[in-house]
Design an enzyme around this catalytic site. Structure first.
Site, mmCIF file in Angstrom:
data_model
loop_
_atom_site.group_PDB
_atom_site.id
_atom_site.type_symbol
_atom_site.label_atom_id
_atom_site.label_comp_id
_atom_site.label_asym_id
_atom_site.label_seq_id
_atom_site.Cartn_x
_atom_site.Cartn_y
_atom_site.Cartn_z
ATOM 1 N N SER A 60 -17.998 56.418 51.693
ATOM 2 C CA SER A 60 -16.736 57.126 51.902
ATOM 3 C C SER A 60 -16.558 57.369 53.396
ATOM 4 C CB SER A 60 -16.753 58.472 51.158
ATOM 5 O OG SER A 60 -17.614 59.362 51.843
ATOM 6 N N LYS A 61 -15.454 58.002 53.720
ATOM 7 C CA LYS A 61 -15.130 58.278 55.127
ATOM 8 C C LYS A 61 -16.261 59.030 55.835
ATOM 9 C CE LYS A 61 -10.777 56.950 55.989
ATOM 10 N NZ LYS A 61 -9.976 56.846 54.791
ATOM 11 N N ARG A 62 -17.006 59.829 55.068
ATOM 12 C CA ARG A 62 -18.112 60.598 55.648
ATOM 13 C C ARG A 62 -19.114 59.686 56.369
ATOM 14 N NH1 ARG A 62 -21.646 62.169 52.271
ATOM 15 N NH2 ARG A 62 -20.663 61.110 50.514
ATOM 16 N N HIS A 63 -19.205 58.442 55.866
ATOM 17 C CA HIS A 63 -20.190 57.525 56.440
ATOM 18 C C HIS A 63 -19.665 56.818 57.703
ATOM 19 C CE1 HIS A 63 -21.521 57.792 52.176
ATOM 20 N NE2 HIS A 63 -22.680 57.910 52.772
ATOM 21 N N GLY A 64 -18.468 57.180 58.140
ATOM 22 C CA GLY A 64 -17.894 56.503 59.314
ATOM 23 C C GLY A 64 -16.781 55.576 58.869
#
Ligand code: GLU
Length: 485
Positions: free
Chosen positions: A247-251
């Site tokens: 997800s976006k959390r991973h970049g």
């Protein structure tokens, strides 16, 4: 024996965001199989959700696929343009009795769901509208009462032989009579997909694991429409390095982000191909598009989730960067050198051979195009910046380093030519005469010439700098060391 008919495959993204790496991976696998087998790769934009679909997203999908080199065959199909067929297919199933009209309102259904939850029961539509007498149904339809169409799920079970997972079986009792057409006569996802896949002649549906629970419903629809079933294959999810769904959390998760970060499309494709697929055995991970097509087979599809590791993507990019023809690398680097104020287009054009040699030198230690630009300063600027760590380590004893650099400069100044072999021979002889190892000469020299602790081979660096700039830079270092003693 006749050859098997090549498959018709499709990528069917919903244009509700940018092209996600997971979507790109799905597109790539379908594309690779089509190109490998002489099949057809179709693109369908699933834009039926008008509230969430945007033209920007559609454009990002086209751009992302084009950047990756995944060209599609035949005209793009826009799902929203097929509304009449979706309705006609639904009407056909109504006529055959496979679907029925349901007049329950969403308020009623919500209430019943909440009541079921309060009783700690799983809610499933109780088919009450399927039990309405035909005359009452007619009357309510004639009165214009809003209603949806629901699929009557038969008893039994629904199974398919998944290309990735093998046989998957769902007991039909776990599938509720699902809606296929809303009260405004627009189709629900599963119905639109099946209607379109049939019309497009799709013979193999390869998509993410997150669609597994949709597949039994879609199979029931194929059967009710009297259509031949395609094969299904569900690709494993992509996780971040922490094992959680990407997800976006991973970049960055949008393909376009990687394009702008200086990743080469061939590196991205190579990296994505190895997320959920392996050619098996010992293999070289670095593959061109042609090699991927050659090696690709559905036998190599993996069942377990794969990990999106940005470090590996960078490594992969470095590998492709070093294999790129210099003519292809040059236009990627030149604008960045100009933007960094290191060179002008005219300057680079005037010494093209020197510039290409430099590119070849600098790309060895680079993973991104930016890394090349970052290392380029010493070859273009008159003065350099000295890295504090490199200075602390290699110029620790200025009183020792300074005379060694002076002797190095004098030795280099006296060389009959400016060739690596000549330099090496002379400097090794100098080291011996001074009673020191080669490293005592070369490491401080590297800092003097580039300001950095690591660089390409020192002789290549001197060739790239040229004699005058090399000698001047050593003299500058001597002067600086004089102030440090
Ligand atoms: N539009 C769906 C999605 O983006 C894919 C549909 C399909 O592949 O069947 O998830």
């Amino acid at each position: 024996m006749t050859a098997p008919t090549p498959p018709r495959l499709r990528f069917a993204p919903s244009p509700t965001g940018y092209l996600h790496v997971g979507g790109a991976r799905t597109a790539l696998f379908n594309w690779l199989l089509a190109r490998k087998t002489g099949g057809t790769f179709l693109l369908r934009i699933e834009d039926t959700d008008k509230a969430r679909s945007t033209d920007d997203s559609t454009r990002a999908i086209f751009e992302g696929l084009t950047w990756l080199g995944l060209d599609w065959d035949e005209e793009v199909v826009f799902q929203g343009a097929n509304l009449e067929r979706h309705r006609a297919d639904a009407a056909r199933m109504l006529a055959s009795g496979a679907v029925y009209r349901c007049f329950c309102t969403s308020e009623e259904l919500t209430k019943r769901r909440e009541e079921a939850e309060a009783r700690k029961e799983a809610f499933k539509y109780d088919r009450r509208c399927d039990l309405l007498p035909p005359a009452e149904v007619q009357r309510r339809v004639s009165a214009g009462e809003p209603h949806v169409l629901r699929f009557r799920v038969p008893a039994g079970e629904t199974a398919w032989d998944d290309l990735v997972h093998g046989v998957i079986t769902f007991p039909n009792k776990d599938i509720e009579d699902f809606v296929i057409l809303r009260s405004d006569a627009t189709p629900i996802y599963n119905h639109a997909v099946v209607s379109d896949d049939i019309a497009m002649g799709v013979t193999l549906v390869m998509r993410g694991d997150d669609h597994i629970s949709n597949t039994p419903k879609q199979i029931l629809l194929y059967q009710a429409l009297g259509a031949t079933l395609p094969r299904f294959g569900h690709l494993p999810m992509i996780h971040g390095t922490d094992g959680k769904k990407l997800s976006k959390r991973h970049g960055a998760t949008a393909v376009g982000d990687y394009q702008h970060l200086g990743i080469l499309p061939q590196a991205m494709v190579n990296f994505l191909a190895l997320l959920g697929w392996s050619p098996g055995g010992d293999f070289d991970e670095v593959m061109s598009l042609e090699q991927l097509i050659e090696a690709f087979s559905t036998d190599g599809l993996l069942r377990k989730a794969s990990v999106f590791d940005p470090k590996k993507l960078e490594w992969m990019n470095g590998q492709h960067l070093s294999r790129l023809p210099l003519e292809a690398l040059e236009p990627r680097v030149t604008p960045l050198l100009i933007a960094a104020g290191l060179a002008t287009a005219d300057d680079l054009a005037a010494r093209r051979d020197w510039y290409f040699t430099l590119l070849d030198l600098l790309r060895v230690r680079s993973r991104l195009v930016d890394d090349i630009v970052r290392q380029a300063g010493p070859y273009f600027r008159d003065t350099i910046e000295y890295d504090a760590d490199a200075v602390a380590k290699q110029w620790k004893e200025p009183a020792v380093v300074r005379p060694l650099l002076a002797a190095t400069r004098e030795t280099l100044a006296a060389l009959p030519d400016w060739a690596p072999a000549t330099m090496e021979e002379a400097l090794r002889a100098l080291a011996e005469a001074q009673g020191v190892g080669g490293g005592k000469i070369f490491q401080p020299l590297r800092v003097a010439l580039t300001g950095l602790g690591v660089s390409p081979g020192i002789f290549d660096v001197m060739v790239a700098l040229g004699r005058a700039r090399t000698l001047q830079r050593i003299a500058d270092a001597e002067a600086l060391l004089g102030t440090m003693g």
